[in-house]
Scaffold this active site. Structure first.
Site, PDB file in Angstrom:
ATOM      1  N   HIS A  15      20.956  17.852   0.603  1.00  0.00           N
ATOM      2  CA  HIS A  15      20.666  18.923   1.565  1.00  0.00           C
ATOM      3  C   HIS A  15      21.755  19.011   2.633  1.00  0.00           C
ATOM      4  O   HIS A  15      21.728  18.269   3.615  1.00  0.00           O
ATOM      5  CB  HIS A  15      19.322  18.655   2.232  1.00  0.00           C
ATOM      6  CG  HIS A  15      18.172  18.573   1.265  1.00  0.00           C
ATOM      7  ND1 HIS A  15      17.966  17.476   0.452  1.00  0.00           N
ATOM      8  CD2 HIS A  15      17.185  19.448   0.986  1.00  0.00           C
ATOM      9  CE1 HIS A  15      16.887  17.696  -0.303  1.00  0.00           C
ATOM     10  NE2 HIS A  15      16.392  18.879   0.008  1.00  0.00           N
TER      11      HIS A  15
ATOM     12  N   GLU B 109      -7.903  12.930  11.157  1.00  0.00           N
ATOM     13  CA  GLU B 109      -7.699  11.803  10.244  1.00  0.00           C
ATOM     14  C   GLU B 109      -6.255  11.675   9.773  1.00  0.00           C
ATOM     15  O   GLU B 109      -5.717  10.573   9.663  1.00  0.00           O
ATOM     16  CB  GLU B 109      -8.618  11.912   9.014  1.00  0.00           C
ATOM     17  CG  GLU B 109     -10.100  11.769   9.303  1.00  0.00           C
ATOM     18  CD  GLU B 109     -10.734  13.081   9.763  1.00  0.00           C
ATOM     19  OE1 GLU B 109     -10.033  14.121   9.778  1.00  0.00           O
ATOM     20  OE2 GLU B 109     -11.928  13.079  10.101  1.00  0.00           O
TER      21      GLU B 109
ATOM     22  N   HIS C 138     -19.994  14.326   1.262  1.00  0.00           N
ATOM     23  CA  HIS C 138     -19.648  13.107   1.989  1.00  0.00           C
ATOM     24  C   HIS C 138     -19.653  11.865   1.104  1.00  0.00           C
ATOM     25  O   HIS C 138     -19.317  10.781   1.564  1.00  0.00           O
ATOM     26  CB  HIS C 138     -20.653  12.877   3.126  1.00  0.00           C
ATOM     27  CG  HIS C 138     -20.425  13.770   4.315  1.00  0.00           C
ATOM     28  ND1 HIS C 138     -20.276  15.134   4.201  1.00  0.00           N
ATOM     29  CD2 HIS C 138     -20.328  13.477   5.636  1.00  0.00           C
ATOM     30  CE1 HIS C 138     -20.098  15.640   5.416  1.00  0.00           C
ATOM     31  NE2 HIS C 138     -20.117  14.661   6.298  1.00  0.00           N
TER      32      HIS C 138
END
Ligand SMILES: Cc1ncc(C[n+]2csc(CCOP(=O)(O)OP(=O)(O)O)c2C)c(N)n1
Ligand SMILES: [Mg+2]
Length: 671
Positions: A31, A414, A476
């Site tokens: 890159h 999270e 869940h």
């Protein structure tokens, strides 16, 4: 152009640019765009602001630099080489080759001076937030009036892609909330990504967004050329004592390339031999020879060594005075940094009485607290579920601006929590743990993977580990998560079967320092197994052990983990009553078991006993390995259901009758 062409600064910037495009061209892969555009930022930061010592990349009080846009790694490699790190010109010429120190994206375990492995966009931003948090924690713990031992900054270079990623939003929102004023982002705002111009998909006002996060925002308009404006912005950012700073620096992807500058084409493929020549010409570069470093540029860059050595020496002087005055603290410091545990660290680990009941999450919470009282480097938090994960360090206080608290309230973030935990671990001096429901480990999986790749000793506490969690239902209830994590190289998954195994699991998690550990814990109460009669929870360290023996040579082996261990024991009683000698093996950790000698593994799972039933309330995929061709698997190949936990388990086949039936079928008997 703000200064006369070919000032030493400009020469150095163009040295980075030309080296980077030459290396990408030679590798025929990589890159070039970012290094061309961001070289001025990198140069000004490293030459005038970053406090580092190229001769000691591990100096504890160095500033941290994270290249979150890891694809632009040639920028970092050039800076490392030019400022005098142990990275040679040969290394630059081996860019992206097998086992070279210059891999295709920065890997902290491959290259001295690379603070974090980056490439998956956004992760580095969260790592940097974690590093800045670590600095605050250690400063609060170790600095004393008149003695400043910890005082460094964290910088991250982020790209458009980084700031589009959700993890960066989560982490930056948290950083603003925590007022991490020693954190500075340099945003390479070039308005191009891999597929094309930003106008295709990104039109938010990043400055206003970060202002609303509580960051200090500054703009640099001519980031390709205006070194002084970059310098000024960094000076102002460093003076900001209340907020993290983001410098939005306008640059051109592939700056200098006549045909590719400003276009996505400059992002991720070599410019091409002719375009390299044209680019060098456009930059006013007079040397045709590739990889040419003008001696005066090298000399200028290498002043970083003298500066760094002096800075570190001054720090060491301060450190010694401090260590003389506070020998206890100094010992703690050295232990924390080396990742060692203080003597007697596990002396207070709880023991649980057979016949009682406890959920492994709550037993683990007690173990965590017993350890935290003796291991000051243990530090962590949860994603708004501390009441459920039971991971609060009692009396530890909340982590806020003063840095003394040991409980981080990550909020419902999270993914950032995973990336931040990695940043805490990268920084050193801290043993991080983070907690949420097991099902939401999916929300942090990319960070868990990077922890595993980098051998970071992060402890992930995941509770509510199966359909046994009950009423919250299939959204869940984890099903495939255990196997998905076991499939991750260098990940250690421990699913303890009762309270004593849970305490032992925490002990082993602390002892395991070469990679992340996931502690997978039950929401529901489980009976505490009589370990004296039937075995030892310490067998957990070996991954699997004989928990209950058959009366006589076993004809059948039940292998179980977590909440299914008690079920296996109950089924064994029934089978024994019917005259079938049945062994129960508790197998809380596959990875530990794999590490044992073949002899031990044969002892636990004797090859002659082919009738083996694995019992685990999760995906069956992979259990064939332990049960063999003659064995069976009682697992879950479907999603769970909303119902009380015992009902869900019962209906899905996790009941004594079904285990007995499946076991007898293996022996060719009718139930
Ligand atoms: C999580 C993730 N998704 C996708 C990619 C692939 N990728 C690498 S760079 C990039 C975007 C490039 O744009 P930008 O971040 O602005 O960098 P620039 O091209 O300006 O250097 C993408 C999609 C990645 N590395 N990580
Ligand atoms: Mg871009």
């Amino acid at each position: 152009m703000s200064t006369v062409r070919r000032s030493i600064d400009e020469l150095c910037v163009d040295t980075i640019r030309t080296l980077a495009i030459d290396a990408v061209q030679k590798a025929d892969s990589g890159h070039p765009g970012l290094p061309l555009g961001a070289a001025p930022m990198g140069y000004v930061l490293w030459q005038r602001h970053l406090s580092h010592n190229p001769t000691d990349p591990r100096w504890p009080d160095r500033d941290r630099f994270v290249l979150s846009a890891g694809h632009g790694c040639m920028l970092l490699y050039c800076l490392l080489h030019l400022t005098g790190y142990d990275l040679t010109m040969e290394d630059l010429k081996s860019f992206r080759q097998w086992e070279s120190k210059t891999p295709g994206h920065p890997e902290s375990f491959m290259t001295p001076g690379v603070e974090a492995t980056t490439g998956p966009l956004g992760q580095g931003a969260a790592n940097a937030v974690g590093m800045a948090m670590a600095e605050r924690v250690l400063a609060a713990r170790f600095n004393r009036p008149g003695h400043t031992i910890v005082d460094h900054r964290t910088f991250a270079l982020v790209s458009d892609g980084d700031l589009m990623e959700g993890i960066a939003s989560e982490a930056c929102s948290l950083a603003g909330h925590l007022r991490l004023s020693k954190l500075t982002f340099l945003y390479d705002a070039n308005e191009v990504t891999l597929d094309g111009p930003l106008s295709m998909h990104f039109s938010e006002d990043v400055g206003r967004r970060f202002e609303s996060y509580g960051w200090h925002v500054r703009h640099v308009e001519q980031g390709d050329t205006d070194l002084e404006a970059i310098d000024d912005a960094l000076v102002v950012a460093e003076a900001e004592a209340e907020k993290p700073s983001i410098l939005i620096v306008r640059t051109t992807l592939g700056y200098g390339s006549p045909n590719k500058a400003g276009k996505a084409e400059a992002h991720g493929s070599p410019l091409g031999a002719d375009e390299v020549v044209r680019t060098k010409k456009a930059l006013g570069w007079e040397h045709e020879e590739p990889f040419f470093v003008p001696p005066e540029a090298l000399e200028h860059f290498r002043q970083a060594v003298t500066r760094g050595v002096e800075r570190q020496a001054a720090w060491e002087h301060r450190f010694e005075a401090w260590a003389r005055e506070f020998p206890e603290l100094a010992r703690e410091w050295r232990q924390g940094l080396a990742g060692e545990l203080p003597e007697g660290w596990d002396a207070d680990l709880p023991r649980f009485e057979a016949g009682t009941k406890d959920a492994t999450r709550s037993a683990a919470g007690k173990a965590l607290n017993a350890i935290a009282a003796r291991v000051p480097s243990l530090f962590g938090g949860d994603a708004d579920l501390a009441g459920s994960t039971k991971t609060t360090i009692k009396g530890g206080g909340s982590f806020t601006t003063d840095g003394t608290g040991r409980n981080v309230h990550f909020g419902v973030r999270e993914h950032a929590m995973g990336g931040v935990a990695n940043g805490l671990a990268y920084h050193g001096g801290i043993r991080p743990f983070v907690a949420t429901f097991f099902c939401f480990s999916d929300y942090m999986r990319p960070s868990v993977r990077l922890a595993a790749l980098n051998s970071l000793p992060v402890i992930f506490v995941w509770t509510h580990d199966s359909v046994g969690l009950g009423e919250d239902g299939p959204t869940h209830q984890p099903v495939e998560h255990l196997m998905a994590l076991r499939a991750m190289p260098n990940m250690t998954v421990i699913r303890p079967g009762d309270a004593n195994e849970a305490a032992e699991a925490w002990r082993q998690a602390l002892l395991h320092r070469t990679g992340p550990v996931g502690l997978v814990l039950s929401r529901q109460n489980l009976p505490v197994i009589d370990q004296d009669e039937l075995g030892k929870a310490s067998g957990l360290a070996r991954g699997a052990y004989v928990l209950a023996e058959g009366s006589g040579d076993p004809r059948l082996i039940l292998i179980a983990t977590g909440s299914e261990v008690a079920l296996a024991l109950a089924a064994r009683e029934r089978l024994e009553a019917e005259g079938i000698a049945t062994r129960v093996v508790s197998m809380p950790c596959w990875e530990f078991f794999e590490r044992q000698s073949a002899a031990y593994r044969r002892e636990v799972l004797p090859p002659v006993v082919t009738a083996r039933l694995a019992i685990e309330a999760g995906s069956p995929l992979g259990w064939e390995r332990w049960v063999g061709d003659g064995g069976g698997i009682l697992g879950l190949d479907r999603y769970g259901a909303s119902a009380p936990g015992e009902v869900a388990l019962e209906k899905l086949g996790f009941n004594v009758g079904n285990v007995v039936e499946r076991a007898k079928a293996l022996l060719g008997r009718k139930a």
